[in-house]
Design a protein around this motif. Sequence first.
Motif, PDB file in Angstrom:
ATOM      1  N   PRO A  32       0.831  -1.217   0.000  1.00 51.66           N
ATOM      2  CA  PRO A  32       0.000   0.000   0.000  1.00 51.66           C
ATOM      3  C   PRO A  32       0.861   1.261   0.000  1.00 51.66           C
ATOM      4  O   PRO A  32       2.044   1.235   0.351  1.00 51.66           O
ATOM      5  CB  PRO A  32      -0.804  -0.133   1.287  1.00 51.66           C
ATOM      6  CG  PRO A  32       0.038  -0.997   2.174  1.00 51.66           C
ATOM      7  CD  PRO A  32       0.748  -1.957   1.263  1.00 51.66           C
ATOM      8  N   TRP A  33       0.233   2.376  -0.376  1.00 53.94           N
ATOM      9  CA  TRP A  33       0.933   3.651  -0.376  1.00 53.94           C
ATOM     10  C   TRP A  33      -0.069   4.781  -0.176  1.00 53.94           C
ATOM     11  O   TRP A  33      -1.282   4.583  -0.298  1.00 53.94           O
ATOM     12  CB  TRP A  33       1.713   3.858  -1.674  1.00 53.94           C
ATOM     13  CG  TRP A  33       0.882   3.857  -2.941  1.00 53.94           C
ATOM     14  CD1 TRP A  33       0.405   2.761  -3.606  1.00 53.94           C
ATOM     15  CD2 TRP A  33       0.440   5.003  -3.680  1.00 53.94           C
ATOM     16  NE1 TRP A  33      -0.304   3.143  -4.720  1.00 53.94           N
ATOM     17  CE2 TRP A  33      -0.296   4.525  -4.804  1.00 53.94           C
ATOM     18  CE3 TRP A  33       0.601   6.377  -3.523  1.00 53.94           C
ATOM     19  CZ2 TRP A  33      -0.867   5.380  -5.745  1.00 53.94           C
ATOM     20  CZ3 TRP A  33       0.044   7.228  -4.463  1.00 53.94           C
ATOM     21  CH2 TRP A  33      -0.683   6.727  -5.562  1.00 53.94           C
ATOM     22  N   PRO A  95       6.868   1.325  -1.401  1.00 51.86           N
ATOM     23  CA  PRO A  95       6.818   2.795  -1.449  1.00 51.86           C
ATOM     24  C   PRO A  95       7.306   3.446  -0.157  1.00 51.86           C
ATOM     25  O   PRO A  95       7.096   2.936   0.940  1.00 51.86           O
ATOM     26  CB  PRO A  95       5.330   3.080  -1.682  1.00 51.86           C
ATOM     27  CG  PRO A  95       4.800   1.851  -2.339  1.00 51.86           C
ATOM     28  CD  PRO A  95       5.562   0.718  -1.709  1.00 51.86           C
ATOM     29  N   ARG A  96       7.965   4.594  -0.332  1.00 47.53           N
ATOM     30  CA  ARG A  96       8.390   5.447   0.783  1.00 47.53           C
ATOM     31  C   ARG A  96       7.777   6.825   0.563  1.00 47.53           C
ATOM     32  O   ARG A  96       7.589   7.254  -0.570  1.00 47.53           O
ATOM     33  CB  ARG A  96       9.915   5.584   0.850  1.00 47.53           C
ATOM     34  CG  ARG A  96      10.640   4.295   1.140  1.00 47.53           C
ATOM     35  CD  ARG A  96      12.104   4.565   1.454  1.00 47.53           C
ATOM     36  NE  ARG A  96      12.738   5.352   0.410  1.00 47.53           N
ATOM     37  CZ  ARG A  96      13.183   4.849  -0.741  1.00 47.53           C
ATOM     38  NH1 ARG A  96      13.043   3.570  -0.998  1.00 47.53           N
ATOM     39  NH2 ARG A  96      13.774   5.631  -1.619  1.00 47.53           N
ATOM     40  N   ASN A  97       7.524   7.522   1.670  1.00 43.91           N
ATOM     41  CA  ASN A  97       6.864   8.825   1.549  1.00 43.91           C
ATOM     42  C   ASN A  97       7.616   9.890   2.341  1.00 43.91           C
ATOM     43  O   ASN A  97       7.535   9.945   3.569  1.00 43.91           O
ATOM     44  CB  ASN A  97       5.406   8.741   2.026  1.00 43.91           C
ATOM     45  CG  ASN A  97       4.566   9.871   1.471  1.00 43.91           C
ATOM     46  OD1 ASN A  97       5.088  10.897   1.035  1.00 43.91           O
ATOM     47  ND2 ASN A  97       3.252   9.704   1.481  1.00 43.91           N
ATOM     48  N   ASN A  98       8.358  10.737   1.631  1.00 41.94           N
ATOM     49  CA  ASN A  98       9.012  11.895   2.226  1.00 41.94           C
ATOM     50  C   ASN A  98       8.213  13.180   2.015  1.00 41.94           C
ATOM     51  O   ASN A  98       8.688  14.260   2.364  1.00 41.94           O
ATOM     52  CB  ASN A  98      10.406  12.078   1.606  1.00 41.94           C
ATOM     53  CG  ASN A  98      11.287  10.866   1.772  1.00 41.94           C
ATOM     54  OD1 ASN A  98      11.259  10.220   2.811  1.00 41.94           O
ATOM     55  ND2 ASN A  98      12.052  10.545   0.743  1.00 41.94           N
ATOM     56  N   ARG A 259      21.631   9.419  -4.701  1.00 45.19           N
ATOM     57  CA  ARG A 259      22.956   9.883  -4.275  1.00 45.19           C
ATOM     58  C   ARG A 259      23.049  11.407  -4.230  1.00 45.19           C
ATOM     59  O   ARG A 259      24.123  11.985  -4.338  1.00 45.19           O
ATOM     60  CB  ARG A 259      24.063   9.309  -5.163  1.00 45.19           C
ATOM     61  CG  ARG A 259      24.250   7.808  -4.968  1.00 45.19           C
ATOM     62  CD  ARG A 259      25.337   7.243  -5.843  1.00 45.19           C
ATOM     63  NE  ARG A 259      25.666   5.880  -5.419  1.00 45.19           N
ATOM     64  CZ  ARG A 259      26.684   5.566  -4.645  1.00 45.19           C
ATOM     65  NH1 ARG A 259      27.491   6.525  -4.214  1.00 45.19           N
ATOM     66  NH2 ARG A 259      26.920   4.309  -4.301  1.00 45.19           N
ATOM     67  N   GLU A 260      21.917  12.068  -4.053  1.00 46.93           N
ATOM     68  CA  GLU A 260      21.876  13.524  -3.993  1.00 46.93           C
ATOM     69  C   GLU A 260      21.105  14.049  -2.783  1.00 46.93           C
ATOM     70  O   GLU A 260      20.890  15.239  -2.659  1.00 46.93           O
ATOM     71  CB  GLU A 260      21.238  14.090  -5.269  1.00 46.93           C
ATOM     72  CG  GLU A 260      22.030  13.825  -6.526  1.00 46.93           C
ATOM     73  CD  GLU A 260      21.364  14.402  -7.751  1.00 46.93           C
ATOM     74  OE1 GLU A 260      22.057  15.068  -8.531  1.00 46.93           O
ATOM     75  OE2 GLU A 260      20.141  14.200  -7.925  1.00 46.93           O
ATOM     76  N   GLY A 261      20.656  13.153  -1.909  1.00 46.90           N
ATOM     77  CA  GLY A 261      19.951  13.580  -0.712  1.00 46.90           C
ATOM     78  C   GLY A 261      18.507  13.966  -0.913  1.00 46.90           C
ATOM     79  O   GLY A 261      17.969  14.773  -0.153  1.00 46.90           O
ATOM     80  N   VAL A 262      17.848  13.365  -1.922  1.00 46.85           N
ATOM     81  CA  VAL A 262      16.442  13.710  -2.148  1.00 46.85           C
ATOM     82  C   VAL A 262      15.496  12.512  -2.093  1.00 46.85           C
ATOM     83  O   VAL A 262      14.280  12.705  -2.020  1.00 46.85           O
ATOM     84  CB  VAL A 262      16.243  14.449  -3.495  1.00 46.85           C
ATOM     85  CG1 VAL A 262      16.956  15.772  -3.498  1.00 46.85           C
ATOM     86  CG2 VAL A 262      16.687  13.593  -4.674  1.00 46.85           C
ATOM     87  N   CYS A 263      16.019  11.265  -2.111  1.00 44.39           N
ATOM     88  CA  CYS A 263      15.102  10.125  -2.209  1.00 44.39           C
ATOM     89  C   CYS A 263      14.926   9.362  -0.899  1.00 44.39           C
ATOM     90  O   CYS A 263      13.892   8.740  -0.689  1.00 44.39           O
ATOM     91  CB  CYS A 263      15.545   9.172  -3.318  1.00 44.39           C
ATOM     92  SG  CYS A 263      16.924   8.072  -2.898  1.00 44.39           S
ATOM     93  N   GLY A 264      15.929   9.329  -0.034  1.00 45.83           N
ATOM     94  CA  GLY A 264      15.798   8.652   1.257  1.00 45.83           C
ATOM     95  C   GLY A 264      16.174   7.193   1.273  1.00 45.83           C
ATOM     96  O   GLY A 264      16.075   6.539   2.309  1.00 45.83           O
ATOM     97  N   THR A 265      16.638   6.634   0.148  1.00 42.04           N
ATOM     98  CA  THR A 265      16.944   5.206   0.096  1.00 42.04           C
ATOM     99  C   THR A 265      18.044   4.813   1.075  1.00 42.04           C
ATOM    100  O   THR A 265      18.016   3.729   1.656  1.00 42.04           O
ATOM    101  CB  THR A 265      17.366   4.816  -1.331  1.00 42.04           C
ATOM    102  OG1 THR A 265      16.344   5.221  -2.250  1.00 42.04           O
ATOM    103  CG2 THR A 265      17.584   3.321  -1.460  1.00 42.04           C
TER     104      THR A 265
END
Length: 304
Positions: A32-33, A95-98, A259-265
């Motif tokens: 779910p997301w 899914p991840r939610n930032n 690798r730019e600090g925007v996705c959170g992985t």
Amino acid sequence: MAMQRTILEKAEPVAEGALSLLLRGADGLLAPWEPGAHIDLALPNWLTRQYSLCGDPADRDTYRVAVRHDRLSRGGSEYIHLFLGEGRTLDVSVPRNNFPLLPAPEYLFLAGGIGITPIMPMLTAAVEAGASATLVYMGRSLDSMPFVDELRAAHGSRVRVHATDRHGLPDFAAEAAELGPGTLVYCCGPGPMLDAAEAAFPARRLHIERFRPAAKEFAPDTAFDVHCARSERTVRVGAEDSMLDALNHAGLRIPSGCREGVCGTCEIALVDGEPEHRDDIGAAPGRMYTCVSRALSPSLTVDL
């Protein structure tokens, strides 16, 4: 990182230089997301890229994303547009939610180009919750703007389409002057548009998601140690290295994406020490993103 197997059921143009991908779960229901979430898409050319979900959260059978063909592609969007065919099996993350949608009586949504993708399910959720909601959707031209017809059909006068080749740049100051007392502003799009939104709207009302990091200045990089509590190892991060690369080279595998600090992985848990957060997400207390962030103290202790 948990992955899910999907099949690319449909790839279709939704604007000039933009493809919609419909990914069907290959092994049953997908995770779910909620509006604002994104997935990591593992491509057959060994690249992993992040894309906002723009379909219906109630549909557990499929995920939908849209991909702009970036002229300066680092290999992700180019591969998708030129080589990725329907029927291909693809692994995607849970899914991840930032960029979560917070409760409010009224919303102003601002989207630029492919930045419409996280905003679409937000607008639908806001309307379904009974909130007053307006979308200002901007793009270079109507032909370059994904999902215009779909949005107009679903939301009618709530959607204000603003093609800059016809109307010029929108007046964010005027939009800010008309905000109701409880209105939240959600904004996603190219960097200059986000910068203009930050200049016009009160910071406490404004929620932004960036596809590229904002320009920042920091002191020169210096070396530091990372003590890994669970593995009882210490890894030296040189001034020329990222924390992510140093840990991976030491055999402590951390998944990564942008690798730019925007996705959170690449998020990890911080146990001790003073980090220097350089991400655009806003790390929660006790967390940090290893791809860009560093240490202000001589060492950090992490849960690895």
